[in-house]
Structures are given as structure tokens and as C-alpha cells.
Design a protein around this motif. Structure first.
Motif, short mmCIF file in Angstrom:
data_model
loop_
_atom_site.label_atom_id
_atom_site.label_comp_id
_atom_site.label_asym_id
_atom_site.label_seq_id
_atom_site.Cartn_x
_atom_site.Cartn_y
_atom_site.Cartn_z
N CYS A 75 0.83 -1.21 -0.18
CA CYS A 75 -0.03 -0.09 0.04
C CYS A 75 0.85 1.39 0.11
O CYS A 75 0.31 2.23 -0.56
CB CYS A 75 -0.97 -0.12 1.17
SG CYS A 75 -2.42 -1.18 1.08
N SER A 95 -1.91 1.59 11.31
CA SER A 95 -2.71 0.38 10.57
C SER A 95 -2.10 -0.86 10.75
O SER A 95 -2.79 -1.81 11.00
CB SER A 95 -2.85 0.76 9.13
OG SER A 95 -3.66 -0.13 8.40
N ILE A 144 -8.47 1.75 5.02
CA ILE A 144 -9.61 2.18 4.26
C ILE A 144 -9.74 3.81 4.79
O ILE A 144 -10.00 4.57 3.68
CB ILE A 144 -10.87 1.80 4.78
CG1 ILE A 144 -10.82 -0.15 4.10
CG2 ILE A 144 -12.28 2.33 4.03
CD1 ILE A 144 -12.05 -0.93 4.82
N LEU A 145 -9.75 4.32 6.04
CA LEU A 145 -9.56 5.51 6.36
C LEU A 145 -8.75 6.38 5.70
O LEU A 145 -8.86 7.42 5.38
CB LEU A 145 -9.82 5.68 7.75
CG LEU A 145 -11.05 5.09 8.48
CD1 LEU A 145 -10.71 5.25 9.86
CD2 LEU A 145 -12.48 5.84 8.14
N TYR A 147 -7.00 5.90 2.96
CA TYR A 147 -7.55 6.08 1.36
C TYR A 147 -8.73 7.08 1.34
O TYR A 147 -8.60 7.80 0.47
CB TYR A 147 -8.01 4.91 0.85
CG TYR A 147 -7.93 4.78 -0.50
CD1 TYR A 147 -7.08 4.97 -1.42
CD2 TYR A 147 -9.42 4.95 -1.06
CE1 TYR A 147 -7.36 4.97 -2.90
CE2 TYR A 147 -9.70 4.91 -2.43
CZ TYR A 147 -8.58 5.03 -3.44
OH TYR A 147 -8.95 5.52 -4.74
N THR A 148 -9.76 6.85 2.02
CA THR A 148 -10.86 7.68 1.66
C THR A 148 -10.67 9.08 2.40
O THR A 148 -10.96 10.06 1.66
CB THR A 148 -12.16 7.09 2.51
OG1 THR A 148 -12.02 6.79 3.74
CG2 THR A 148 -12.54 5.83 1.81
N ILE A 149 -10.47 9.12 3.62
CA ILE A 149 -10.30 10.49 4.35
C ILE A 149 -8.98 11.20 3.70
O ILE A 149 -8.95 12.47 3.43
CB ILE A 149 -10.12 10.34 5.76
CG1 ILE A 149 -11.50 10.10 6.30
CG2 ILE A 149 -9.64 12.01 6.16
CD1 ILE A 149 -11.45 9.76 7.75
N PHE A 151 -7.48 10.74 0.86
CA PHE A 151 -7.39 10.64 -0.69
C PHE A 151 -6.90 11.92 -1.09
O PHE A 151 -5.80 11.85 -2.18
CB PHE A 151 -8.68 10.19 -1.10
CG PHE A 151 -8.70 10.10 -2.76
CD1 PHE A 151 -8.40 8.81 -3.39
CD2 PHE A 151 -9.36 10.98 -3.63
CE1 PHE A 151 -8.29 8.61 -4.68
CE2 PHE A 151 -8.97 10.98 -4.98
CZ PHE A 151 -8.57 9.44 -5.44
N HIS A 152 -7.62 13.06 -0.93
CA HIS A 152 -6.97 14.25 -1.58
C HIS A 152 -5.96 14.84 -0.91
O HIS A 152 -5.18 15.75 -1.58
CB HIS A 152 -8.15 15.32 -1.47
CG HIS A 152 -9.33 15.09 -2.54
ND1 HIS A 152 -9.05 14.90 -3.73
CD2 HIS A 152 -10.31 14.77 -1.96
CE1 HIS A 152 -10.35 14.72 -4.16
NE2 HIS A 152 -11.03 14.37 -3.00
#
Length: 182
Positions: A75, A95, A144-145, A147-149, A151-152
Motif C-alpha cells: 500500500c 494500521s 480504508i480511512l 484512503y478515503t479521508i 485521498f485528496h
């Protein structure tokens, strides 16, 4: 840090291979796949878990721990170098730590059950199984967090979007000019 990440990936893969060979070469135990159930045909009764774990238990524990290290390292490698900040590495380390802690809980509670033959229950499952059912997937939530939170911040920033839009405009302009000249 890139070299360290690649080294971790390589070392994990090599050590996992060594562990698999060690598991394959470990002494066999009687009825390693269990025995036929005397009443219910098609079912198996487990063999001697403590004897089986005596030979390969620690190998399985280490293999899974290395697998988590491999996942997190891959990752990290999937994120552009310019976005691998201290914050990013800290998040990835936390993580990995959460995955290792859950795996340790699963393994130690299972080992405790094998030794004592006793266990407590949580939401209908023996403790080791409850850690597996409820904790295993939860331990991946930090990834997952991230990546999602993030991301930008870590994956596709506003600068990346602006650069992409400029490139798209330039490409369209060049395409229009080339069509006009033909």
C-alpha cells in the motif's frame, strides 16, 4: 524510504517462503485433517490441535504477521513518493499495528483454549473466533480511512487535478489544431 519499503516487501516474501517450506517439512501428526464424525457422515472431527500447533503454530503466527507487513508495504508503494509524508507513514504504521494486535489476540486466545480447554464467549462466539469475526476486518479499517479521508492529501491532490485538467486542455487543443490542418 523507498528502498526500505522495497526491502520490506522482498524480505517479507522471502521469509514467508521459508516459513511455508518449514511448515511443509514439519513433522506430521496423526489425523492432521481430523477424523470422520461417527454420527454425521461427511463431517470431520478435528485432530489434536495442541500437537498440530506444537509443530507449526509459531510458523503460522509469523506468516500472518509477515503477510500484514507485506500488505501495508505494498500500500505504501502504491502512493506517489511526493505524498509519503511523516503523517502518511505514521498512519500506515498505526494500521499495521492494529492488524498485528488483532492477530495477536486471535492467536493467543486460540492457544489459551488449546492449553486449558476453556474459553469465554463474546457475542455468541468463543473469544478467539470473536476476534476473528469482529476484529479481523476492523483492523483493516485504518487502511480504508487513510484512503478515503486522506485521498485528496495522499493519493490525488488538488494540484494533481489542476495538472490533469491542464494536460487535458493541451491535448484537446493539439487535437483540434491537428484536425484543422488536415
Amino acid at each position: 524510504m523507498l528502498r526500505l519499503t522495497i526491502l520490506l516487501i522482498f524480505a517479507s516474501a522471502v521469509l514467508m517462503s521459508v516459513l511455508l517450506v518449514a511448515i511443509m517439512l514439519a513433522d506430521s501428526v496423526p489425523n492432521p485433517a481430523g477424523m470422520p464424525h461417527p454420527v454425521n457422515p461427511g463431517m470431520q472431527i478435528g485432530g489434536d490441535a495442541s500437537l498440530r500447533q506444537q509443530h507449526i503454530g509459531i510458523y503460522g503466527f509469523l506468516f500472518q504477521g509477515l503477510f500484514y507487513l507485506l500488505v501495508v508495504s505494498l500500500c505504501v508503494l502504491g502512493v506517489a513518493k511526493r505524498y509519503r509524508t511523516t503523517t502518511f507513514y505514521l498512519c500506515m504504521g498505526l494500521s499495521l499495528l492494529s492488524m498485528w494486535l488483532v492477530w495477536w489476540q486471535i492467536f493467543t486466545h486460540h492457544q489459551n483454549f488449546i492449553v486449558t480447554g476453556e474459553t469465554n464467549y463474546f457475542m455468541g462466539f468463543p473469544i478467539a473466533t470473536a476476534w476473528l469475526v469482529y476484529g479481523h476486518w476492523l483492523s483493516a479499517v485504518p487502511l480504508i480511512l487513510i484512503y478515503t479521508i486522506g485521498f485528496h492529501h495522499f493519493i490525488y491532490t488538488e494540484e494533481d487535478a489542476a495538472r490533469f485538467n491542464r494536460l487535458l486542455k493541451e491535448t484537446r487543443a493539439e487535437s483540434s489544431q491537428s484536425k484543422a490542418t488536415h
